[in-house]
Design a protein around this motif. Structure first.
Motif, PDB file in Angstrom:
ATOM      1  N   CYS A   1      49.218  -9.240  12.147  1.00  0.00           N
ATOM      2  CA  CYS A   1      49.452  -8.473  13.374  1.00  0.00           C
ATOM      3  C   CYS A   1      50.669  -7.582  13.261  1.00  0.00           C
ATOM      4  O   CYS A   1      50.854  -6.670  14.051  1.00  0.00           O
ATOM      5  N   LYS A   2      51.510  -7.843  12.270  1.00  0.00           N
ATOM      6  CA  LYS A   2      52.708  -7.036  12.009  1.00  0.00           C
ATOM      7  C   LYS A   2      53.779  -7.146  13.103  1.00  0.00           C
ATOM      8  O   LYS A   2      54.653  -6.297  13.197  1.00  0.00           O
ATOM      9  N   SER A   3      53.681  -8.172  13.930  1.00  0.00           N
ATOM     10  CA  SER A   3      54.722  -8.375  14.943  1.00  0.00           C
ATOM     11  C   SER A   3      56.076  -8.608  14.275  1.00  0.00           C
ATOM     12  O   SER A   3      57.105  -8.177  14.781  1.00  0.00           O
TER      13      SER A   3
ATOM     14  N   ILE B   1      57.670  -5.243  13.332  1.00  0.00           N
ATOM     15  CA  ILE B   1      58.261  -4.532  14.480  1.00  0.00           C
ATOM     16  C   ILE B   1      59.566  -5.208  14.886  1.00  0.00           C
ATOM     17  O   ILE B   1      60.588  -4.556  15.102  1.00  0.00           O
TER      18      ILE B   1
END
Lengths: 188, 632
Positions: free
Chosen positions: A14-16, A19
Motif C-alpha cells: 500500500c506504500k503507507s 508516505i
C-alpha cells in the motif's frame, strides 16, 4: 536492542510506509504541507516487488555495517544508545561508496543536498517513546518494532503453534498416555 | 484506551461503551490511524484494472497512472465521483418524495396536501395555470414538471432551476456552459466521464463538478424542500428541546434516524394514535425523538425533540433506553445494530436499498404507510416490554431552542416591521453593520473535529463579530445542543449590533425575548432555504449572490453530500469554508482552481481551515472584503 522486523507475508504494497517516511523527513511533518516543500522530502523506505510478494526495503542497521567500513571520510556512525547507523551530513562528500556496498540498496544518493540518505531509525521519535513512522503507518502489521529478543520469541511462538496445530489435527483418538493426560489439564 | 474529549453526554456514553467493551467510532477511528496519504490527497485511482494506481506526492515514484492519467486528472475524477454520490443521494431523496406525493394525488397513499399556499406558489412559479383548476390537477402538473427534470432530453434548463435559481446566476451558468437540463443524464454522464479513458482535462472535470453541484441544488435540495413543505407543511417557529436527555425512561422511546419525512411523519402520527397500547404495556406514553436530518424535519414541523446528531446516532443506543431506532436512508452507521444487540433496542430498516445485518427490515411503501407505521410502532412497544424495569443510562443534559426558521417564517416576522418591503429591515441592518454579515453552517459532526468543538466555537466567534449564523442538518443539532438556539445565547454571545437586531425581531415576533442568534433552517435538503433567502436578498439589492457579505461553511465535513452541496454554493458564487480538506490537495490544478481560479468564473472560492478561531476570522475577513466592495 530494538529492531524493525518485516513480516513479508503481511505486506499489501500500500506504500503507507513510504508516505509516512517522506512526511517524517519533511520540514513541516504534515502531509498537506510536506507535498509542497522544495526540495521535496526524500523517503528512506522503498516497497519493492519480488516474486508474488512485496517487501518494504529499508536500512537494517547492521552490526558490522559495510557502509561504515567503506566510507572514506568516516561519515557513517553508530548511535550508541540505539545501535542504529547514521550519516554525518557535514562529513559526507557524496561519493556513494556506502550505497555501493550496501547489500540492501537501502542508501540513496541525494544529488540536491549532495549527501547519502538512509533510514535514521526515526531516532528522535524512538527516543521519545514513539514508533518509527513506517511502523506506525503500516495498516497490516507487516512492519513491527520491538526488542529483538521479543520479536524473535514471537516468531518462535508462532512456529510452535503451527507445529502444535498440525499435530493436534492429525492425532488419532486412542489410549490416553500420561503426557496426554497432562495436556488435558492445561499443557505440557 | 485513550478516549476523546467530547461534550459531557457524548463523552459519558463513549466511556460507558468502553466500560462495556463495546467499540464506538472512537476506537474504530483510532484503529484506522494513520489514514492513507494517497487517499487523503485524492491521488489513488481505482477506475480500471490496470491499476490501482497511486501518484507519489513527493515526485520520487510514479507521476502517472498506467493509462497516463496525472495527479490532476485522478484527483478531479475522484472529486466528481464524490459529487455524484452526494447529488444522487439528494436527487434520490427528492424523487422518493415526489413519487409518494404522486401516489397520494392518485389516491393510493394516505397523505395530504398540508400547505396549499406553497403548492400555489410553486405551481405559479413553474408557469402552471391555477385558475379554475382543482388542487389535485394543479399538483399533478407540478409532479409532471418535477419528473421532467429527470426525464427531459431537450437540453432546456431544469424546471427547478428556472423556478428557484437567481436570474443573474442562471445567465452566468449559461455562459459557462453548465446550465443543466436533466439530473439523471448529468449523473450518468459524470459516471461515464470519469470511467477509464474519458475526460482527462482537470478543468473540464471541475466544470462537470459544478454541473453536479447544480443538479444537487435544484433537482435535490430545492425540489425536496418544496414537495415536503407542500405535503407536510412549511415550518414555523416553535420551542424545542435538544440532546440525548430528551429520552424518557418510563416511555416507549422511538428514535427516527435518516432523512425522509415520508416515513417519519407516519411513524409520528401512529405513535400518537397507538399511545394507549403503550400505556397498557406499562409505559407512560410514547416518546418520539429525532436523530440526524429526519429529526430536523420532525422538529421543524412538529417540535419533536432533537435527540442526537449523526455522531451520536450510535452513542444514543448506549443509553439502553431506545426501544426502536427506525432508519430510512443516508448517514446510517452500520455499527448501529451491533450496539443495539447489546440492549433491547430494535433497529428497523425500511428502505429496500438500505439494509443492515442484524436489523429488522420492514419494507416501507407509501401505499401501505399506515399499516407499516403501526407495525413499526408496535415493534417499539415490544422493545419497551423487554426493557421495562431494567437500568438505563440517560445523560441528564438537554437544552432548549427556538427553531423553525423557514424563509416564509422569517419573512412573516419581517413583515411586521415593514409590511410592504419585508426585506428592507434586514437590508438596513446589514448596511448599518448591525448585522455585519451571515454565515450558513451545513453538514455533519465529524468525529475528527468534534473534540475541538469546531462548529460551536466557530459560531460563537462569528456571533461576537455580529455575524448572524443560519444552519441546517447536523450542525443545527450541534448548535441546539450548545444552547445557541436559545434566546439567552443572544445576550451571552452576540456583539451589540446583532443583539439589538435580534431583540427588535423578537419583539416583532411577539416574544418577550430576543430571537436566538443561530437560526435553524431545517434538514440538509433545506440548505435550499438558505439559498432562497440569499436569492431574495440579492434580487432585492439587484446584485449577484457573490457580492453579498455572506459565506457558507461545512465545518465538519463527513459526507459526499456536503461536497456536492458545497459545490453548488461555489457555483452560486459563495466562499465556502471546509474542514477537513476535501481530497484535492494532490492536484495542483484542482487546488488552485477551487481556492483561487473559481473567483473569476463564479465568484466562489473554497477555503480550508481546521482551527475554529482562525476559520471564523477568515470568514469575517471575507465578509469585510465583500462589504467594502459594496461600499458599506
Amino acid at each position: 536492542m530494538r529492531e524493525v522486523f518485516v513480516e513479508i507475508e503481511r505486506c499489501t504494497a500500500c506504500k503507507s510506509c513510504e508516505i509516512a517516511c517522506s512526511v517524517q523527513h519533511s520540514k513541516s511533518k504534515d502531509l498537506f504541507t510536506a507535498i509542497l516543500e522544495r526540495p521535496a522530502p526524500i523517503r528512506r523506505v522503498h516497497v519493492e516487488r519480488a516474486l508474488n510478494f512485496s517487501f518494504p526495503v529499508r536500512c537494517m542497521h547492521c552490526l558490522d555495517a559495510p557502509c561504515m567500513a567503506a566510507c572514506p571520510v568516516g561519515a557513517m556512525y553508530r548511535d550508541q544508545e540505539l545501535g542504529s547507523v547514521h550519516v554525518n551530513k557535514e562529513r559526507c562528500m557524496g561519493c556513494w561508496m556506502c550505497a555501493m556496498v550496501c547489500p540492501f540498496g537501502a542508501i540513496t544518493a541525494d544529488y540536491v543536498m549532495k549527501v547519502a540518505r538512509k533510514c535514521d531509525f526515526c531516532r528522535k521519535r524512538v527516543k521519545e517513546g514513539l514508533l518509527p513512522a513506517c511502523v506506525e503507518a503500516c495498516p497490516t502489521g507487516a512492519l513491527r518494532f520491538g526488542e529483538t529478543e521479543e520479536l524473535v520469541k514471537s516468531k518462535r511462538l508462532s512456529a510452535a503453534e503451527r507445529a502444535a496445530k498440525a499435530v493436534a489435527v492429525s492425532m488419532e483418538p486412542g489410549e490416553m498416555t500420561p503426557l496426554e493426560m497432562l495436556r488435558t489439564m492445561g499443557g505440557v | 484506551m485513550a478516549v476523546k474529549n467530547f461534550d459531557r453526554p457524548t463523552q459519558m456514553l463513549v466511556e460507558r461503551a468502553a466500560a462495556l467493551k463495546i467499540d464506538t467510532g472512537v476506537q474504530r477511528l483510532e484503529a484506522q490511524q494513520p489514514q492513507c496519504g494517497f487517499g487523503q490527497l485524492g491521488t489513488c485511482c481505482r477506475m480500471c484494472y490496470m491499476g490501482p494506481c497511486r501518484i507519489d506526492p513527493f515526485g520520487e515514484g510514479a507521476t502517472m497512472g498506467v493509462c497516463g492519467a496525472t495527479a490532476d486528472t485522478i484527483v478531479c475524477r475522484n472529486l466528481l465521483r464524490e459529487e455524484v454520490g452526494g447529488a444522487s443521494s439528494h436527487v434520490g431523496h427528492a424523487r422518493h418524495v415526489v413519487a409518494s406525493f404522486k401516489k397520494m394525488l392518485e389516491g393510493k397513499a394516505p397523505y395530504r396536501i398540508a400547505d396549499r399556499e406553497k403548492l400555489m406558489e410553486v405551481a405559479s412559479g413553474l408557469g402552471i395555470e391555477t385558475d379554475g383548476r382543482s388542487d389535485t390537477e394543479i399538483a399533478l402538473e407540478v409532479v409532471e414538471k418535477a419528473v421532467e427534470d429527470v426525464t427531459r432530453q431537450d437540453d432546456g434548463p431544469m424546471n427547478w432551476i428556472r423556478l428557484r435559481a437567481p436570474a443573474k446566476e442562471m445567465e452566468m451558468w449559461r455562459d459557462l456552459g453548465i446550465l443543466v437540463s436533466n439530473a439523471h443524464n448529468e449523473i450518468e454522464e459524470a459516471m461515464h466521464r470519469t470511467s477509464m479513458g474519458n475526460d482527462a482535462d482537470p478543468v473540464n472535470l471541475l466544470l462537470a463538478c459544478l454541473r453536479i453541484g447544480l443538479v444537487d441544488g435544484y433537482a435535490g435540495l430545492h425540489m425536496a424542500t418544496d414537495f415536503q413543505d407542500i405535503m407536510f407543511g412549511t415550518p414555523e417557529p416553535r420551542m424545542i428541546e435538544a440532546n440525548m436527555g430528551v429520552l424518557e425512561k418510563e416511555k416507549v422511546n422511538i428514535a427516527i434516524h435518516g432523512h425522509n419525512p415520508v416515513l417519519s411523519e407516519k411513524i409520528l402520527e401512529w405513535a400518537v394514535k397507538l399511545e394507549d397500547e403503550a400505556v397498557r404495556e406499562g409505559a407512560r406514553g410514547i416518546n418520539v425523538v429525532g436523530v440526524c436530518c429526519t429529526g430536523n424535519e420532525l422538529t421543524m414541523r412538529h417540535g419533536v425533540p432533537m435527540a442526537a446528531h449523526n455522531l451520536q446516532s450510535e452513542v444514543i443506543l448506549l443509553t439502553g433506553a431506545v426501544d426502536a431506532m427506525i432508519v430510512d436512508m443516508q448517514c446510517i452507521w452500520p455499527s448501529s445494530t451491533r450496539i443495539a444487540e447489546c440492549f433491547d433496542t430494535r433497529v428497523i430498516t425500511t428502505e429496500s436499498f438500505v439494509k443492515i445485518p442484524g436489523a429488522v427490515h420492514v419494507a416501507f411503501e407509501p401505499e401501505h404507510a399506515d399499516e407499516e407505521a403501526q407495525r413499526i410502532v408496535r415493534l417499539a412497544i415490544e422493545g419497551f416490554k423487554e426493557r421495562k424495569g431494567k437500568e438505563v443510562f440517560i445523560p441528564a443534559e438537554k437544552s432548549v431552542g427556538l427553531i423553525g426558521f423557514s424563509v416564509e417564517a422569517i419573512v412573516k416576522v419581517l413583515r411586521k416591521l415593514n409590511p410592504e418591503d419585508p426585506l428592507k429591515p434586514l437590508i438596513d441592518n446589514i448596511v448599518d453593520g448591525n448585522i455585519y454579515g451571515a454565515v450558513g453552517f451545513a453538514g455533519c459532526p465529524s468525529i475528527k473535529l468534534r473534540a475541538t468543538e469546531m462548529t460551536d466555537r466557530m459560531a460563537v466567534e462569528l456571533l461576537r463579530r455580529n455575524v448572524l449564523v443560519v444552519t441546517t442538518g447536523c450542525t443545527a443539532h450541534i448548535c441546539a445542543q450548545a444552547g445557541l438556539m436559545d434566546s439567552a445565547a443572544t445576550e451571552k454571545y452576540c456583539g451589540e449590533g446583532l443583539k439589538a437586531v435580534l431583540r427588535a425581531l423578537g419583539e416583532a415576533a411577539g416574544l418577550d425575548v430576543p430571537l436566538p442568534p443561530v437560526w435553524h433552517m431545517g434538514s440538509c435538503v433545506d440548505n435550499s432555504r438558505i439559498a432562497s433567502l440569499l436569492c431574495a436578498l440579492a434580487g432585492r439589492l439587484d446584485v449577484k449572490i457573490s457580492q453579498l457579505p455572506v459565506a457558507g461553511s461545512a465545518p465538519e465535513l463527513v459526507q459526499e453530500k456536503a461536497v456536492s452541496i458545497g459545490t453548488w454554493l461555489l457555483a452560486l458564487g459563495l466562499t465556502v469554508h471546509i474542514a477537513p480538506s476535501p481530497r484535492i490537495l494532490g492536484s495542483p490544478v484542482a487546488t488552485k482552481t477551487l481556492t483561487e481560479g473559481l473567483l473569476n468564473l463564479t465568484g466562489g472560492r473554497a477555503y480550508v481551515e481546521l482551527d475554529p478561531v482562525k476559520a471564523a476570522e477568515g470568514l469575517y475577513d471575507h465578509i469585510t472584503e465583500k462589504r467594502k466592495a459594496l461600499g458599506i
